[in-house]
Design a protein around this motif. Sequence first.
Motif, PDB file in Angstrom:
ATOM      1  N   LEU A  35       0.887  -1.141   0.026  1.00 49.45           N
ATOM      2  CA  LEU A  35       0.075   0.014   0.116  1.00 49.45           C
ATOM      3  C   LEU A  35       0.800   1.383  -0.070  1.00 49.45           C
ATOM      4  CD1 LEU A  35      -2.716  -1.251   2.589  1.00 49.45           C
ATOM      5  CD2 LEU A  35      -2.860  -1.018   0.106  1.00 49.45           C
ATOM      6  N   GLY A  36       1.654   1.365  -0.933  1.00 47.74           N
ATOM      7  CA  GLY A  36       2.684   2.501  -1.136  1.00 47.74           C
ATOM      8  C   GLY A  36       3.775   2.662  -0.078  1.00 47.74           C
ATOM      9  N   SER A  37       3.894   2.097   1.129  1.00 45.45           N
ATOM     10  CA  SER A  37       5.032   1.889   1.716  1.00 45.45           C
ATOM     11  C   SER A  37       5.803   0.751   1.588  1.00 45.45           C
ATOM     12  CB  SER A  37       5.058   2.202   3.158  1.00 45.45           C
ATOM     13  OG  SER A  37       4.058   0.913   3.928  1.00 45.45           O
ATOM     14  N   VAL A  38       6.932   0.271   1.772  1.00 50.09           N
ATOM     15  CA  VAL A  38       7.781  -0.861   1.964  1.00 50.09           C
ATOM     16  C   VAL A  38       7.791  -1.719   3.157  1.00 50.09           C
ATOM     17  CG1 VAL A  38      10.055  -1.674   1.068  1.00 50.09           C
ATOM     18  CG2 VAL A  38       9.186   0.249   0.111  1.00 50.09           C
ATOM     19  N   PHE A  39       7.607  -2.771   3.245  1.00 52.23           N
ATOM     20  CA  PHE A  39       7.816  -3.713   4.421  1.00 52.23           C
ATOM     21  C   PHE A  39       9.266  -4.252   4.114  1.00 52.23           C
ATOM     22  CE2 PHE A  39       7.603  -7.802   6.214  1.00 52.23           C
ATOM     23  CZ  PHE A  39       7.818  -7.585   7.649  1.00 52.23           C
ATOM     24  N   TRP A  40      10.209  -3.849   4.930  1.00 55.31           N
ATOM     25  CA  TRP A  40      11.380  -4.433   4.667  1.00 55.31           C
ATOM     26  C   TRP A  40      11.474  -5.981   5.539  1.00 55.31           C
ATOM     27  CZ3 TRP A  40      14.581  -2.812   1.160  1.00 55.31           C
ATOM     28  CH2 TRP A  40      14.511  -1.464   0.792  1.00 55.31           C
ATOM     29  N   ALA A  41      11.485  -7.103   4.723  1.00 53.76           N
ATOM     30  CA  ALA A  41      11.460  -8.369   5.163  1.00 53.76           C
ATOM     31  C   ALA A  41      12.663  -8.895   5.817  1.00 53.76           C
ATOM     32  CB  ALA A  41      10.840  -9.026   4.245  1.00 53.76           C
ATOM     33  N   VAL A  42      13.956  -8.321   5.252  1.00 48.09           N
ATOM     34  CA  VAL A  42      15.387  -8.462   5.519  1.00 48.09           C
ATOM     35  C   VAL A  42      15.785  -7.199   5.818  1.00 48.09           C
ATOM     36  CG1 VAL A  42      17.375  -9.405   4.772  1.00 48.09           C
ATOM     37  CG2 VAL A  42      15.248 -10.782   4.555  1.00 48.09           C
ATOM     38  N   ARG A  43      16.378  -6.875   6.694  1.00 48.89           N
ATOM     39  CA  ARG A  43      17.257  -5.719   7.121  1.00 48.89           C
ATOM     40  C   ARG A  43      18.640  -5.809   7.434  1.00 48.89           C
ATOM     41  NH1 ARG A  43      15.289  -3.922  11.219  1.00 48.89           N
ATOM     42  NH2 ARG A  43      13.843  -5.609  11.239  1.00 48.89           N
ATOM     43  N   ASP A  44      19.491  -4.920   6.617  1.00 46.15           N
ATOM     44  CA  ASP A  44      20.858  -4.737   7.029  1.00 46.15           C
ATOM     45  C   ASP A  44      21.684  -6.277   7.167  1.00 46.15           C
ATOM     46  OD1 ASP A  44      23.185  -2.958   7.375  1.00 46.15           O
ATOM     47  OD2 ASP A  44      22.759  -2.597   9.322  1.00 46.15           O
ATOM     48  N   VAL A  45      21.649  -6.821   6.310  1.00 39.86           N
ATOM     49  CA  VAL A  45      22.154  -8.322   6.474  1.00 39.86           C
ATOM     50  C   VAL A  45      23.556  -8.008   6.065  1.00 39.86           C
ATOM     51  CG1 VAL A  45      22.532 -10.669   5.605  1.00 39.86           C
ATOM     52  CG2 VAL A  45      20.429  -9.749   6.744  1.00 39.86           C
ATOM     53  N   HIS A  46      24.644  -8.437   7.073  1.00 35.50           N
ATOM     54  CA  HIS A  46      26.054  -8.677   6.342  1.00 35.50           C
ATOM     55  C   HIS A  46      26.530 -10.205   6.715  1.00 35.50           C
ATOM     56  CE1 HIS A  46      27.034  -4.338   6.695  1.00 35.50           C
ATOM     57  NE2 HIS A  46      26.037  -4.290   7.020  1.00 35.50           N
ATOM     58  N   LEU A  47      27.007 -10.798   5.412  1.00 35.65           N
ATOM     59  CA  LEU A  47      27.021 -12.336   5.432  1.00 35.65           C
ATOM     60  C   LEU A  47      28.017 -12.545   4.618  1.00 35.65           C
ATOM     61  CD1 LEU A  47      25.816 -14.736   6.912  1.00 35.65           C
ATOM     62  CD2 LEU A  47      24.189 -14.737   4.920  1.00 35.65           C
ATOM     63  N   GLU A  48      28.827 -13.691   4.852  1.00 34.98           N
ATOM     64  CA  GLU A  48      29.996 -14.222   4.188  1.00 34.98           C
ATOM     65  C   GLU A  48      29.801 -15.663   4.227  1.00 34.98           C
ATOM     66  OE1 GLU A  48      33.552 -12.313   5.329  1.00 34.98           O
ATOM     67  OE2 GLU A  48      33.403 -10.753   3.572  1.00 34.98           O
ATOM     68  N   ILE A  49      29.533 -16.253   3.357  1.00 29.09           N
ATOM     69  CA  ILE A  49      29.609 -17.856   3.230  1.00 29.09           C
ATOM     70  C   ILE A  49      30.964 -18.364   2.574  1.00 29.09           C
ATOM     71  CG2 ILE A  49      28.556 -20.072   2.933  1.00 29.09           C
ATOM     72  CD1 ILE A  49      25.619 -18.299   2.933  1.00 29.09           C
ATOM     73  N   GLU A  50      31.937 -19.148   3.207  1.00 28.88           N
ATOM     74  CA  GLU A  50      32.872 -19.666   2.457  1.00 28.88           C
ATOM     75  C   GLU A  50      32.466 -20.747   1.567  1.00 28.88           C
ATOM     76  OE1 GLU A  50      36.172 -20.744   4.926  1.00 28.88           O
ATOM     77  OE2 GLU A  50      36.099 -18.972   5.994  1.00 28.88           O
ATOM     78  N   LYS A  51      33.361 -20.841   0.342  1.00 27.74           N
ATOM     79  CA  LYS A  51      33.180 -22.100  -0.677  1.00 27.74           C
ATOM     80  C   LYS A  51      33.077 -23.289   0.108  1.00 27.74           C
ATOM     81  CE  LYS A  51      34.140 -19.438  -4.812  1.00 27.74           C
ATOM     82  NZ  LYS A  51      35.223 -19.345  -5.847  1.00 27.74           N
ATOM     83  N   GLY A  52      32.057 -24.281  -0.346  1.00 25.78           N
ATOM     84  CA  GLY A  52      32.136 -25.442   0.350  1.00 25.78           C
ATOM     85  C   GLY A  52      31.654 -25.749   1.649  1.00 25.78           C
ATOM     86  N   SER A  53      31.269 -24.620   2.272  1.00 29.28           N
ATOM     87  CA  SER A  53      30.970 -24.542   3.671  1.00 29.28           C
ATOM     88  C   SER A  53      29.427 -24.582   3.913  1.00 29.28           C
ATOM     89  CB  SER A  53      31.594 -23.439   4.575  1.00 29.28           C
ATOM     90  OG  SER A  53      30.675 -22.280   4.338  1.00 29.28           O
ATOM     91  N   SER A  54      28.828 -24.793   5.113  1.00 33.05           N
ATOM     92  CA  SER A  54      27.336 -25.044   5.323  1.00 33.05           C
ATOM     93  C   SER A  54      26.996 -24.058   6.187  1.00 33.05           C
ATOM     94  CB  SER A  54      27.143 -26.373   5.710  1.00 33.05           C
ATOM     95  OG  SER A  54      28.218 -26.815   6.875  1.00 33.05           O
ATOM     96  N   LEU A  55      25.663 -23.270   5.930  1.00 31.34           N
ATOM     97  CA  LEU A  55      25.194 -22.445   6.871  1.00 31.34           C
ATOM     98  C   LEU A  55      23.748 -22.712   6.998  1.00 31.34           C
ATOM     99  CD1 LEU A  55      25.720 -19.344   7.961  1.00 31.34           C
ATOM    100  CD2 LEU A  55      24.399 -18.712   6.365  1.00 31.34           C
ATOM    101  N   CYS A  56      23.311 -22.976   8.299  1.00 31.53           N
ATOM    102  CA  CYS A  56      21.671 -22.754   8.516  1.00 31.53           C
ATOM    103  C   CYS A  56      21.148 -21.490   8.882  1.00 31.53           C
ATOM    104  CB  CYS A  56      21.488 -23.809   9.727  1.00 31.53           C
ATOM    105  SG  CYS A  56      21.603 -25.499   9.184  1.00 31.53           S
ATOM    106  N   ILE A  57      20.010 -21.192   8.313  1.00 34.16           N
ATOM    107  CA  ILE A  57      19.359 -19.954   8.637  1.00 34.16           C
ATOM    108  C   ILE A  57      18.277 -20.362   9.700  1.00 34.16           C
ATOM    109  CG2 ILE A  57      18.163 -17.875   7.856  1.00 34.16           C
ATOM    110  CD1 ILE A  57      19.637 -18.068   4.992  1.00 34.16           C
ATOM    111  N   VAL A  58      18.043 -19.952  10.745  1.00 31.47           N
ATOM    112  CA  VAL A  58      16.913 -20.282  11.551  1.00 31.47           C
ATOM    113  C   VAL A  58      16.327 -19.295  12.089  1.00 31.47           C
ATOM    114  CG1 VAL A  58      18.265 -22.143  12.399  1.00 31.47           C
ATOM    115  CG2 VAL A  58      18.472 -20.367  13.801  1.00 31.47           C
TER     116      VAL A  58
END
Length: 314
Positions: free
Chosen positions: A23-46
């Motif tokens: 309705l004209g405004s923005v709902f920020w579902a994800v905010r200001d995420v800083h993230l690094e995932i190394e190649k071949g590694s595994s990350l869970c988002i909970v």
Amino acid sequence: MVLNVKKEFAVQAEALSLGYEDLGSVFWAVRDVHLEIEKGSSLCIVGESGSGKTTLGNAIAGLLPPYVRVAGKLVIEGVEVIKDSRVIGANKIRGRIVTKIPQNPATSLNPYVRIEQMFYDVLRDVRGIREKRIAREEISKLVSAVGLEEDVLYMYPHELSGGMSQRVTIALALASKPSIIVADEPTSNLDAYLKGHIVRLIRDLSDKFGISLVVITHDISITEVVCKDMVVMFLGEIVERGHVKDIIRAPLHPYSSELIEAVNLESASYKPKKYAGGCVYHARCPHASNECLKPPPLLKLSDGREVKCWRQAR
Ligand SMILES: Nc1ncnc2c1ncn2[C@@H]1O[C@H](COP(=O)(O)OP(=O)(O)OP(=O)(O)O)[C@@H](O)[C@H]1O
Ligand SMILES: [Mg+2]
């Protein structure tokens, strides 16, 4: 803002925000995420329902809808996907560099297409394999890698059990030879017995093929089986990040404790709808003080853990 693109990372996000117009405004579902995932590694988002896990996972998989609003940067395997508040590179990664194992295989597999044809389509469109004999050999390897018999290839999706469907979606995700797999709640439709088998299968195949793995779940019990690292999200923000074992043994953020111990159920029923400033968790936090009305700093500890909480910052 200049993001230094580094070869060793599968995913680099800097000040990444993702929003939906409402309705004209923005709902920020994800905010200001800083993230690094190394190649071949595994990350869970909970995190609980509505915390922004799928929105973040879809950005990593290049699957954001066209009406999404973005800010910050996102680089996937060296490809700039989000830059200068625009999605610029999603087509280059989607289904090629990154594939997704969906939450509900029964509804994500086309009901009118035999399983075998789905594999032929991916091998032809993504890997350019047109010769039927070569494709058939590849399909046999994929089906056997996920522990299925070849009979499954002649079936339609409605003929498969829940466990078989999920194995088919895993094999289809592998068919593109991706560098990254995003699995969104891969076990939510399975019973406890199958759940264990499927998460181990995803972990073992990712290890075997050197694939970086992002697993989205609200089920903390699978994190130790499938991932090395974990981020905890609440109302669109990452409130804690570290090794799964460290967070489960000694959570630093009160929301991580709530998820792990499943205590505090009365206050857990309260869900703030929008970010109202300050710490995202303060309206629900058993330890909240006046300080929490201000945004907490991101505290980086010596062992690589990160947490956004005034109690830890004091
Ligand atoms: N396509 C969309 N349009 C508008 N709002 C959306 C859309 N998708 C998600 N949202 C909103 O964004 C917020 C985050 O949703 P998201 O699906 O990313 O959360 P989630 O953590 O994956 O939740 P769940 O555990 O229920 O899957 C929610 O408030 C949701 O209503
Ligand atoms: Mg989700």
